[in-house]
Design a protein around this motif. Sequence first.
Motif, mmCIF file in Angstrom:
data_model
loop_
_atom_site.group_PDB
_atom_site.id
_atom_site.type_symbol
_atom_site.label_atom_id
_atom_site.label_comp_id
_atom_site.label_asym_id
_atom_site.label_seq_id
_atom_site.Cartn_x
_atom_site.Cartn_y
_atom_site.Cartn_z
ATOM 1 N N TYR A 55 0.827 -1.210 0.000
ATOM 2 C CA TYR A 55 0.000 0.000 0.000
ATOM 3 C C TYR A 55 0.865 1.265 0.000
ATOM 4 O O TYR A 55 0.644 2.190 -0.789
ATOM 5 N N VAL A 56 1.852 1.303 0.893
ATOM 6 C CA VAL A 56 2.710 2.489 0.996
ATOM 7 C C VAL A 56 3.525 2.698 -0.279
ATOM 8 O O VAL A 56 3.643 3.831 -0.781
ATOM 9 N N MET A 57 4.066 1.616 -0.838
ATOM 10 C CA MET A 57 4.881 1.751 -2.047
ATOM 11 C C MET A 57 4.048 2.251 -3.223
ATOM 12 O O MET A 57 4.521 3.068 -4.026
ATOM 13 N N GLU A 58 2.818 1.786 -3.335
ATOM 14 C CA GLU A 58 1.989 2.263 -4.449
ATOM 15 C C GLU A 58 1.662 3.744 -4.288
ATOM 16 O O GLU A 58 1.657 4.494 -5.269
ATOM 17 N N ARG A 59 1.387 4.170 -3.056
ATOM 18 C CA ARG A 59 1.103 5.585 -2.846
ATOM 19 C C ARG A 59 2.327 6.451 -3.131
ATOM 20 O O ARG A 59 2.204 7.555 -3.658
ATOM 21 N N TRP A 93 4.389 -5.653 -6.782
ATOM 22 C CA TRP A 93 3.843 -7.001 -6.960
ATOM 23 C C TRP A 93 2.330 -6.840 -6.990
ATOM 24 O O TRP A 93 1.772 -5.922 -6.383
ATOM 25 N N ASP A 94 1.666 -7.696 -7.716
ATOM 26 C CA ASP A 94 0.234 -7.527 -7.915
ATOM 27 C C ASP A 94 -0.438 -8.896 -7.961
ATOM 28 O O ASP A 94 -0.167 -9.703 -8.857
ATOM 29 N N TYR A 95 -1.289 -9.169 -6.987
ATOM 30 C CA TYR A 95 -2.012 -10.435 -6.913
ATOM 31 C C TYR A 95 -3.437 -10.311 -7.464
ATOM 32 O O TYR A 95 -4.287 -11.156 -7.151
ATOM 33 N N PHE A 155 -9.114 -14.907 -4.154
ATOM 34 C CA PHE A 155 -9.088 -14.517 -2.742
ATOM 35 C C PHE A 155 -7.947 -13.539 -2.450
ATOM 36 O O PHE A 155 -7.111 -13.764 -1.585
ATOM 37 N N GLN A 156 -7.940 -12.458 -3.210
ATOM 38 C CA GLN A 156 -6.930 -11.421 -3.012
ATOM 39 C C GLN A 156 -7.600 -10.149 -2.506
ATOM 40 O O GLN A 156 -8.813 -9.983 -2.607
ATOM 41 N N LEU A 157 -6.793 -9.241 -1.984
ATOM 42 C CA LEU A 157 -7.310 -7.987 -1.457
ATOM 43 C C LEU A 157 -6.499 -6.833 -2.037
ATOM 44 O O LEU A 157 -5.313 -6.662 -1.715
ATOM 45 N N ASN A 158 -7.127 -6.092 -2.930
ATOM 46 C CA ASN A 158 -6.523 -4.901 -3.552
ATOM 47 C C ASN A 158 -5.209 -5.199 -4.270
ATOM 48 O O ASN A 158 -4.419 -4.286 -4.527
ATOM 49 N N GLY A 159 -4.946 -6.458 -4.564
ATOM 50 C CA GLY A 159 -3.732 -6.829 -5.274
ATOM 51 C C GLY A 159 -2.492 -6.895 -4.400
ATOM 52 O O GLY A 159 -1.437 -7.326 -4.852
ATOM 53 N N TYR A 160 -2.607 -6.509 -3.126
ATOM 54 C CA TYR A 160 -1.442 -6.487 -2.238
ATOM 55 C C TYR A 160 -1.198 -7.851 -1.591
ATOM 56 O O TYR A 160 -0.047 -8.221 -1.352
ATOM 57 N N LEU A 218 -4.646 -15.209 -0.684
ATOM 58 C CA LEU A 218 -4.700 -16.349 0.236
ATOM 59 C C LEU A 218 -3.513 -17.285 0.042
ATOM 60 O O LEU A 218 -2.899 -17.734 1.017
ATOM 61 N N SER A 219 -3.190 -17.607 -1.210
ATOM 62 C CA SER A 219 -2.090 -18.547 -1.456
ATOM 63 C C SER A 219 -0.764 -18.012 -0.933
ATOM 64 O O SER A 219 0.049 -18.754 -0.376
ATOM 65 N N SER A 220 -0.536 -16.707 -1.080
ATOM 66 C CA SER A 220 0.693 -16.103 -0.576
ATOM 67 C C SER A 220 0.736 -16.153 0.949
ATOM 68 O O SER A 220 1.779 -16.467 1.539
#
Length: 308
Positions: free
Chosen positions: A87-91, A98-100, A105-110, A113-115
């Motif tokens: 979140y901080v790096m994107e801002r 990195w983008d999921y 089952f991901q949240l905002n690409g950050y 679940l698998s990770s």
Amino acid sequence: MYTYPWYHWITFFYLYCFFGWIFESTYVSFKQHRFVNRGFLRLPMLPLYGTGAVMMLWVSLPVKDNLFLVYLFGVIAATILEYITGYVMERLFKMKYWDYSNQRFQLNGYICLSSSIAWGFLTIFMTELIHKPIADFVLRLPLIVEFIFLTIVSVLFVADAVKSTKEALDLGRALEAMTKLKAEAEEMQVQIALLKAETSQRVSEFRENAADRMADLRNDASVRVAELREDAALRFGELREEAAARTDWFHKEAALLDRLTNLTERHRQFSTHISVYRRRLLRGNPSASSGKFSEALRELREALERRE
């Protein structure tokens, strides 16, 4: 095992940064079928792994004898760290390094679940297998050797972090500027098209009005010579007005075209003048994305591919 002086923790941080870089670069290079120098820094170090490793050791302190809790705490702590860092790096840098988003089952690409599941197993693997030989190695180091190592690496690390942060911020600003320039260029094109349409319409109206008056004059046999002269003077005035309007529209169009050319050239310079660090940053993060500036990021990558 887990109680160390502060300088040992810093040594562990640097070592895990290095091992994380080896792991990430090997994994991504295998997927890309070419060597990929992963990471944000020029040094072969990934601070996210170093921070994550140290944090995993800390959170497992109270539950080190219970593998399930070690796993659970590792999942929670690493997932929180990954989300906050992303979140901080994107801002800051206008990019997700990195983008999921394509994962389930991901949240905002950050995070995904698998990770998170993998982070838990990695916590057990690290605390039970990896860390023991590393800790034994560090503890056997002469104190003077360790302090020399920490001094040299810390100086290089801080200098690299400052320089890399500046370059990454510049890349983010370049993406933002490219997007803005493209939007302005598109607006200029719309204005030019509207100006041409307006010019064409006004000229047509002038000609239609003149033709209507001439037809009325020819059809009216009782028109006097004075009226003919008066209409001729009126027609001459309209012709001058039409010529002046055309000249004004011509100057406006020329100014818009000059502006459009300037915007296009400035936009082109961003995609052709790519610094060495920007090239490494783009190559080293093939999965990086940008929500607001995806088109500009795609153009930079395509320009980089053409140069190669």
